[in-house]
Design a protein around this motif. Structure first.
Motif, short mmCIF file in Angstrom:
data_model
loop_
_atom_site.label_atom_id
_atom_site.label_comp_id
_atom_site.label_asym_id
_atom_site.label_seq_id
_atom_site.Cartn_x
_atom_site.Cartn_y
_atom_site.Cartn_z
N GLY A 189 0.69 -1.04 0.07
CA GLY A 189 0.33 -0.27 -0.38
C GLY A 189 0.84 1.04 -0.23
O GLY A 189 0.19 2.27 0.01
N ASP A 190 2.39 1.02 0.60
CA ASP A 190 2.84 2.27 0.12
C ASP A 190 3.41 2.48 -1.22
O ASP A 190 3.95 3.72 -1.27
CB ASP A 190 4.15 2.40 0.94
CG ASP A 190 3.44 1.74 2.77
OD1 ASP A 190 2.75 2.54 3.18
OD2 ASP A 190 4.85 1.04 3.50
N ILE A 191 3.22 1.49 -2.20
CA ILE A 191 3.88 1.94 -3.28
C ILE A 191 3.26 3.07 -4.24
O ILE A 191 3.66 4.47 -3.93
CB ILE A 191 4.11 0.97 -3.88
CG1 ILE A 191 5.34 -0.72 -3.67
CG2 ILE A 191 4.90 0.94 -5.59
CD1 ILE A 191 6.18 0.18 -2.96
N PRO A 192 2.07 2.88 -4.28
CA PRO A 192 1.61 3.64 -5.05
C PRO A 192 1.29 5.50 -4.78
O PRO A 192 1.30 6.29 -4.91
CB PRO A 192 -0.28 3.37 -5.10
CG PRO A 192 -0.04 1.92 -4.26
CD PRO A 192 1.16 1.54 -3.86
N LYS A 193 0.96 5.56 -2.92
CA LYS A 193 0.96 7.22 -2.79
C LYS A 193 2.01 7.49 -2.97
O LYS A 193 1.96 8.60 -3.00
CB LYS A 193 0.64 6.71 -1.43
CG LYS A 193 -0.59 6.04 -0.70
CD LYS A 193 -0.90 5.91 0.35
CE LYS A 193 -1.56 4.72 1.50
NZ LYS A 193 -2.23 4.72 2.99
N ALA A 194 3.47 6.73 -2.43
CA ALA A 194 4.35 7.24 -2.63
C ALA A 194 4.89 7.65 -4.25
O ALA A 194 5.89 8.84 -4.30
CB ALA A 194 6.03 6.43 -2.54
N MET A 195 4.29 7.46 -4.92
CA MET A 195 4.56 7.38 -6.56
C MET A 195 3.95 9.05 -7.19
O MET A 195 4.00 9.42 -8.07
CB MET A 195 4.40 6.60 -7.71
CG MET A 195 5.78 5.17 -6.96
SD MET A 195 7.39 5.83 -7.64
CE MET A 195 7.01 5.85 -9.10
N LEU A 196 2.44 8.98 -5.72
CA LEU A 196 2.08 10.02 -7.13
C LEU A 196 2.42 11.22 -6.99
O LEU A 196 2.40 12.07 -7.76
CB LEU A 196 0.72 10.53 -5.30
CG LEU A 196 -0.49 9.64 -5.53
CD1 LEU A 196 -1.63 9.60 -4.32
CD2 LEU A 196 -1.08 8.82 -6.39
N ILE A 197 3.22 12.04 -6.34
CA ILE A 197 4.09 13.28 -6.85
C ILE A 197 4.65 13.24 -7.87
O ILE A 197 4.88 14.66 -8.93
CB ILE A 197 4.57 13.79 -5.08
CG1 ILE A 197 4.24 13.95 -3.85
CG2 ILE A 197 6.31 15.06 -5.97
CD1 ILE A 197 5.38 13.91 -2.75
N PRO A 198 5.58 12.07 -8.03
CA PRO A 198 6.64 11.73 -9.54
C PRO A 198 5.33 11.97 -10.40
O PRO A 198 5.84 12.70 -11.71
CB PRO A 198 6.97 10.52 -9.23
CG PRO A 198 7.61 10.59 -8.02
CD PRO A 198 5.83 10.75 -6.65
N ALA A 199 4.08 11.44 -10.28
CA ALA A 199 3.12 11.25 -11.71
C ALA A 199 2.41 12.37 -11.64
O ALA A 199 2.34 13.01 -13.09
CB ALA A 199 2.27 9.98 -11.01
N SER A 372 13.01 8.86 4.45
CA SER A 372 12.09 7.84 4.90
C SER A 372 11.72 6.82 3.59
O SER A 372 12.43 6.90 2.43
CB SER A 372 11.04 8.66 5.22
OG SER A 372 11.11 8.80 4.12
N VAL A 373 11.13 6.03 4.11
CA VAL A 373 10.82 4.30 3.22
C VAL A 373 9.52 5.32 1.81
O VAL A 373 10.08 4.31 0.66
CB VAL A 373 9.42 3.60 4.53
CG1 VAL A 373 8.41 2.67 3.20
CG2 VAL A 373 10.83 2.88 5.35
N PRO A 374 9.07 6.02 2.50
CA PRO A 374 8.12 6.52 1.35
C PRO A 374 9.13 7.59 0.14
O PRO A 374 8.57 7.27 -0.68
CB PRO A 374 7.15 7.39 1.35
CG PRO A 374 7.05 6.83 2.88
CD PRO A 374 8.37 6.85 4.26
N ALA A 375 10.18 7.85 0.81
CA ALA A 375 11.33 8.61 -0.35
C ALA A 375 11.91 7.67 -0.74
O ALA A 375 12.34 8.17 -2.09
CB ALA A 375 12.00 9.59 1.28
N ALA A 436 11.44 12.86 -2.91
CA ALA A 436 12.31 12.53 -2.05
C ALA A 436 12.68 13.45 -0.87
O ALA A 436 13.09 12.85 0.52
CB ALA A 436 13.37 12.19 -2.59
N MET A 437 12.17 15.02 -0.88
CA MET A 437 12.54 15.96 0.07
C MET A 437 11.81 15.77 0.81
O MET A 437 12.28 15.51 2.47
CB MET A 437 13.41 17.14 -0.61
CG MET A 437 14.64 16.76 -1.55
SD MET A 437 15.55 16.24 -0.24
CE MET A 437 16.81 17.08 0.77
N VAL A 438 10.63 15.64 0.62
CA VAL A 438 9.17 15.84 1.53
C VAL A 438 8.80 15.23 2.02
O VAL A 438 7.92 15.06 3.08
CB VAL A 438 8.49 17.11 0.51
CG1 VAL A 438 8.60 18.15 0.12
CG2 VAL A 438 7.51 16.42 -0.12
N LEU A 439 8.59 13.39 1.59
CA LEU A 439 7.86 12.41 2.14
C LEU A 439 8.76 11.73 3.66
O LEU A 439 10.23 12.10 3.55
CB LEU A 439 7.91 11.41 0.84
CG LEU A 439 7.07 11.28 -0.06
CD1 LEU A 439 7.46 10.40 -1.26
CD2 LEU A 439 5.75 11.83 0.59
#
Length: 439
Positions: A189-199, A372-375, A436-439
């Motif tokens: 569940g962490d993967i799609p959330k972390a990729m929202l900003i790049p998307a 962090s893990v999301p970063a 990477a800097m804000v997550l």
């Protein structure tokens, strides 16, 4: 200088200098091998071994090209074009022009998204769907660079955030698996959330292309367009056969996971139905193969280039060198990791193949810097996706070119690669760094 960096830069420079992409890839592969410590025989052996990896896709495109030409002679494509053109009305400057243009772009975007997540046929739809629409695009004076950007957005962005179809393979089977195997405590569940900003960077690039870069009309020579009028009047029987052949092609591909057999079934339906009596099967097949030959050879050469780059071991050397350059600068570390990911993916041409290479080094390096893990997820995922949209050897650019250049009026480098690189890779670099800097 690292052999991967030199080889990728050489490949891009030769392509921009109008050297054929196949030749550019072959020369760059030779340079990569020699600079990476391989002798000439080892380099050629690695290159030859890798060629087989692109043969399947090349044959797929050849058969899809033949199927696309068969469709253009069935009358279905002419029916679609003439129906939509009539909807424009007599005045080409009317308000109808805008909504038909918007509807066409939205339809292509929806098809690109569906090909990744709903009907996982990937780029197989492009040689079938796009060439017949070139006549309509010409009437609309639609800039094909915009169409390339729209299709590429659908091909890339969806697998970055939607864990279904190819997105499920990218996010769960490849990205998550490699992150976990290298010590990152991440959950699906962490993967799609972390990729929202790049998307979001991809979305910003798409909006820029639509409303700023390519909003002006562009003229094309209609006499060169593949989707010519049929020799005889439109036949309801031929239209039905064309629709059935499309459905059969999609069904067979989904069942066999093979574009080759899907396209073959569709083409054989045309051959045995008698829908193309006025055109010889051999002529149709040869025309389709010629239309897709350049794309196929690029994919074969790209597979050989990637094999040489991997054989040198210089990719891991390049990634490892980041640690020596970063020092204690976290922001610089994130930027360099993304830039290296861009270089690697530009050379290999596939974000799916890049993750296993960089995750081994990126995960411990990023954790050491305190990300962090999301970063870390955003860094590795974005570093892999970077370059996919802007590489001359990526199917995300080769696919649109295969359809849009059916009449020889869409240059692969200048009309697909450069527009997608500017509108997607640069925003991805910026938004990936922000994530990477804000997550």
């Amino acid at each position: 200088m690292n052999a991967v960096v030199i080889a990728v830069c050489l490949m891009l420079a030769l392509s921009l200098a109008r050297v054929n992409v196949v030749i550019a890839l072959t020369i760059s592969a030779l340079v990569a091998g020699l600079m990476g410590g391989l002798d000439i025989h080892q380099t050629i052996e690695a290159f030859n071994t890798g060629l087989g990896g692109g043969a399947q896709i090349a044959l797929s495109y050849a058969l899809l090209g033949a199927f696309a030409v068969a469709l253009s002679h069935s009358g279905l494509t002419t029916l679609i074009s003439t129906t939509v053109i009539k909807a424009l009305g007599k005045d080409p400057n009317s308000q109808n022009l805008k909504w038909v243009r918007s509807l066409l772009l939205l339809s292509l975007l929806a098809m690109a998204i569906s090909s990744q997540n709903i009907l996982p046929i990937h780029i197989a739809f492009i040689p079938i769907l796009v060439p017949p629409l070139l006549h309509l695009m010409s009437k609309l004076k639609l800039d094909r660079r915009l169409v390339a950007c729209v299709i590429t957005f659908g091909l890339v962005t969806t697998y970055m955030v939607l864990p279904v179809g190819f997105g499920g393979i990218f996010l769960n089977d490849i990205l998550l698996a490699n992150l976990q195997s290298n010590g990152l405590q991440a959950q699906s569940g962490d993967i799609p959330k972390a990729m929202l900003i790049p998307a979001a960077g991809m979305l910003a690039g798409l909006l820029t292309a639509v409303f700023i870069s390519y909003r002006k009309p562009r003229e094309y020579r209609e006499e060169q367009i593949l989707a010519a009028e049929p020799e005889t009047g439109l036949s309801k029987r031929n239209i039905i056969i064309a629709v059935l052949s499309i459905l059969a092609t999609l069904l067979v591909q989904l069942q066999t996971d093979s574009m080759i057999f899907g396209a073959l079934v569709g083409f054989m339906i045309f051959s045995f139905s008698g829908a193309l009596k006025h055109v010889a099967d051999e002529d149709i097949f040869n025309q389709g193969v010629r239309m897709m030959a350049n794309i196929g050879f690029i994919m074969i050469a790209a597979a050989g280039f990637a094999a040489v780059v991997k054989q040198t071991g210089e990719v891991l050397t390049l990634v490892s060198a980041i640690g020596e350059l970063i020092g204690d600068n976290k922001g610089l570390g994130a930027l360099l990791m993304l830039v290296v990911g861009l270089l690697i993916t530009m050379g290999i041409g596939s974000s799916f193949s890049t993750i296993p290479i960089i995750a081994t080094i990126y995960v411990p390096l990023a954790l050491n810097f305190g990300f962090s893990v999301p970063a870390v997820i955003a860094l590795v995922g974005t570093a892999a996706a970077l370059g996919d949209a802007g590489s001359p050897a990526s199917d995300s650019t080769l696919g649109p070119t295969a359809g849009l250049n059916a009449d020889g009026q869409h240059d692969h480098i200048r009309d697909s690669v450069i527009p997608t690189f500017i509108h997607y890779n640069i925003p991805l670099l910026i938004f990936g760094w922000i994530a990477a800097m804000v997550l």
